[in-house]
Design an enzyme around this catalytic site. Sequence first.
Site, PDB file in Angstrom:
ATOM      1  N   LEU A 115      -5.883 -26.146  -1.103  1.00 36.14           N
ATOM      2  CA  LEU A 115      -6.343 -27.466  -0.678  1.00 36.14           C
ATOM      3  C   LEU A 115      -7.709 -27.787  -1.268  1.00 36.14           C
ATOM      4  O   LEU A 115      -8.004 -28.939  -1.564  1.00 36.14           O
ATOM      5  CB  LEU A 115      -6.391 -27.529   0.850  1.00 36.14           C
ATOM      6  CG  LEU A 115      -6.631 -28.879   1.496  1.00 36.14           C
ATOM      7  CD1 LEU A 115      -5.572 -29.884   1.073  1.00 36.14           C
ATOM      8  CD2 LEU A 115      -6.636 -28.745   3.022  1.00 36.14           C
ATOM      9  N   GLY A 116      -8.571 -26.779  -1.412  1.00 38.54           N
ATOM     10  CA  GLY A 116      -9.884 -27.007  -2.016  1.00 38.54           C
ATOM     11  C   GLY A 116     -10.963 -27.357  -1.018  1.00 38.54           C
ATOM     12  O   GLY A 116     -11.797 -28.228  -1.278  1.00 38.54           O
ATOM     13  N   VAL A 117     -10.969 -26.684   0.137  1.00 42.12           N
ATOM     14  CA  VAL A 117     -12.008 -26.912   1.139  1.00 42.12           C
ATOM     15  C   VAL A 117     -12.551 -25.574   1.624  1.00 42.12           C
ATOM     16  O   VAL A 117     -11.872 -24.548   1.536  1.00 42.12           O
ATOM     17  CB  VAL A 117     -11.474 -27.698   2.354  1.00 42.12           C
ATOM     18  CG1 VAL A 117     -11.069 -29.101   1.963  1.00 42.12           C
ATOM     19  CG2 VAL A 117     -10.310 -26.960   3.018  1.00 42.12           C
ATOM     20  N   THR A 118     -13.783 -25.582   2.116  1.00 39.25           N
ATOM     21  CA  THR A 118     -14.277 -24.445   2.882  1.00 39.25           C
ATOM     22  C   THR A 118     -14.283 -24.875   4.337  1.00 39.25           C
ATOM     23  O   THR A 118     -14.588 -26.032   4.662  1.00 39.25           O
ATOM     24  CB  THR A 118     -15.681 -24.005   2.447  1.00 39.25           C
ATOM     25  OG1 THR A 118     -16.590 -25.101   2.601  1.00 39.25           O
ATOM     26  CG2 THR A 118     -15.679 -23.553   1.001  1.00 39.25           C
ATOM     27  N   HIS A 133       0.817  -1.220   0.000  1.00 40.41           N
ATOM     28  CA  HIS A 133       0.000   0.000   0.000  1.00 40.41           C
ATOM     29  C   HIS A 133       0.848   1.266   0.000  1.00 40.41           C
ATOM     30  O   HIS A 133       0.340   2.350  -0.307  1.00 40.41           O
ATOM     31  CB  HIS A 133      -0.974  -0.003   1.179  1.00 40.41           C
ATOM     32  CG  HIS A 133      -0.373   0.271   2.518  1.00 40.41           C
ATOM     33  ND1 HIS A 133      -0.062  -0.733   3.414  1.00 40.41           N
ATOM     34  CD2 HIS A 133      -0.023   1.428   3.135  1.00 40.41           C
ATOM     35  CE1 HIS A 133       0.441  -0.195   4.512  1.00 40.41           C
ATOM     36  NE2 HIS A 133       0.477   1.104   4.376  1.00 40.41           N
ATOM     37  N   ASP A 170       0.163  -7.659   1.419  1.00 39.05           N
ATOM     38  CA  ASP A 170       0.534  -6.248   1.585  1.00 39.05           C
ATOM     39  C   ASP A 170       2.047  -6.067   1.617  1.00 39.05           C
ATOM     40  O   ASP A 170       2.577  -5.305   2.422  1.00 39.05           O
ATOM     41  CB  ASP A 170      -0.098  -5.656   2.839  1.00 39.05           C
ATOM     42  CG  ASP A 170       0.002  -4.118   2.863  1.00 39.05           C
ATOM     43  OD1 ASP A 170       0.081  -3.522   1.778  1.00 39.05           O
ATOM     44  OD2 ASP A 170       0.019  -3.543   3.959  1.00 39.05           O
ATOM     45  N   GLY A 173       3.265   6.487   8.141  1.00 39.38           N
ATOM     46  CA  GLY A 173       4.642   6.694   7.714  1.00 39.38           C
ATOM     47  C   GLY A 173       5.558   5.592   8.190  1.00 39.38           C
ATOM     48  O   GLY A 173       6.635   5.381   7.643  1.00 39.38           O
ATOM     49  N   ASN A 174       5.110   4.853   9.231  1.00 34.24           N
ATOM     50  CA  ASN A 174       5.861   3.691   9.694  1.00 34.24           C
ATOM     51  C   ASN A 174       5.655   2.480   8.790  1.00 34.24           C
ATOM     52  O   ASN A 174       6.398   1.502   8.874  1.00 34.24           O
ATOM     53  CB  ASN A 174       5.444   3.303  11.115  1.00 34.24           C
ATOM     54  CG  ASN A 174       6.257   4.002  12.184  1.00 34.24           C
ATOM     55  OD1 ASN A 174       5.738   4.875  12.867  1.00 34.24           O
ATOM     56  ND2 ASN A 174       7.523   3.644  12.331  1.00 34.24           N
ATOM     57  N   SER A 175       4.624   2.518   7.949  1.00 35.77           N
ATOM     58  CA  SER A 175       4.318   1.376   7.083  1.00 35.77           C
ATOM     59  C   SER A 175       5.527   0.982   6.250  1.00 35.77           C
ATOM     60  O   SER A 175       6.145   1.828   5.594  1.00 35.77           O
ATOM     61  CB  SER A 175       3.149   1.710   6.156  1.00 35.77           C
ATOM     62  OG  SER A 175       1.960   1.869   6.880  1.00 35.77           O
TER      63      SER A 175
END
Length: 503
Positions: free
Chosen positions: A295-298, A135, A165, A238-240
């Site tokens: 993996l393909g799971v909910t 960002h 991020d 500003g620390n980002s």
Amino acid sequence: MTKFSDNETIFLKSHLFYLSILLCVVSVGAACRQASAPSNPTTNAPASSGVIAPSNGATAQNSYADVVSRVTPAVVTVRSERRARAAQQFPFADDPRFREFFGGRVPQQAPPQRQSGLGSGVIVATDGHILTNHHVVDGAEEITVEFTDRRTFKAKLIGSDPPSDLAVLKIDASDLPVLPLGDSDRVRVGDVALAIGNPLGLEQTVTAGIISAKGRATGLSDGSFEDFLQTDAPINQGNSGGALINTSGELIGINSQILSPSGGNIGIGFAIPSNMAKNVMDQLIKGGKVRRGSLGVTIQPVTSDLAASLNLKDVRGALINSVARGSAAERAGLKRGDVILALNDRALSDTNSLRNAVAGTQPGAEVTLTVFRNGGEQQLRATLGELDASQRASSQTPDENDKQSSTSEGQLGIRIAPLTTEQRRELNLPADTRGLFVAEVNPSGAAGEAGLAAGDVIAEINNQPVNSTDDVRAALGRAGERPSLLLVNRRGDNVFLTVRPRQ
């Protein structure tokens, strides 16, 4: 011979008396000191007076100046700029009728404006690779890096990863100071942490605090692949992209977010763990993008009631709601209702830890999953697929807003009926869907308070298919006093709910 008066004689006698007493006290004190002296003549420590002297090597840490002076040259300021088109003030400027109002001349539009961004970065390689937040440089057309010695460099964006991020920059320089990466998995809650960055444009600043928590998920970053270190070391705008280090001068996190109603520091800041940052950074440098396993799971979190209904001893792991057809999970033999407890012998505390563990593994890698099923643990091996850029591992939970008001009776507080063909069509359910259609829900009943809603389809209770009210009564009766586990089909999505029936 000098002769004294009577008054002078009395004065001298009294002083001689007090002097003799003083000499006695001094001689007794000296004797006491000699008797209490330690046997080792080289020891100069005073006698104990209730204060415990520090042991050798146990000196208190009262300054971090040495470690700060060593690492700060590797933390830089990152400035980004991009052009933002000004709002169109005269949208009908090309219309001849509009021009008549201005004598054939059109008022000048405002020129494009330049938007500036400010953040921090960490030098991670001597050849000029710099790690920062996505960002900080998102949409930037020009990026400048400024060192603590005021040198500035134009930077090139090597790659950026919105889900984590993180972004990697490259400047044309060599033999640069580097901040070594620490092992964020070994960080403990309570460890001292120092945050270094460029808060509010004040140039490089160091703040101190501790690690307040680990494994935090804020839901604020783009892809929510989150495993934040939480710290109370003051972090501000500003620390980002700046550094979170330990007292050994190792990078343990990249400062990324703050939680604050005012936009300023209130002691709740979040940093991306260095281990996650290293994985993303290496992929961005090597290929310009990040590949993640799938993996393909909910899944959904395991609650205390769910654990009790599943006979799971500890409240941990991730409960599988559904398994995608043709997925790595289906090929490995995973089933709906399984609880994944560990991946490659690494214990999983919740859904977030499973999601990050899978996403942090390369597609095509073979992993070992520890699964709780039917009261016992077993291990399955799966070869991971690749997560699409637009795909997100989901965590299904009941929607509290789906509760509807109605009246009914019974242990669950619902009115149910066999699922009809018309209802399957209205709910977009496959033709082979079985279960009981929930027609009404009492919001103050057991099922209503658990999150069941009108329009849901109860497919199973305590892992037993239900197609009639007799099936429901039998399943609830076998559960006894334990909460019952309901598998609910909610417009095509599977959700587990736990219900404590009322007698």
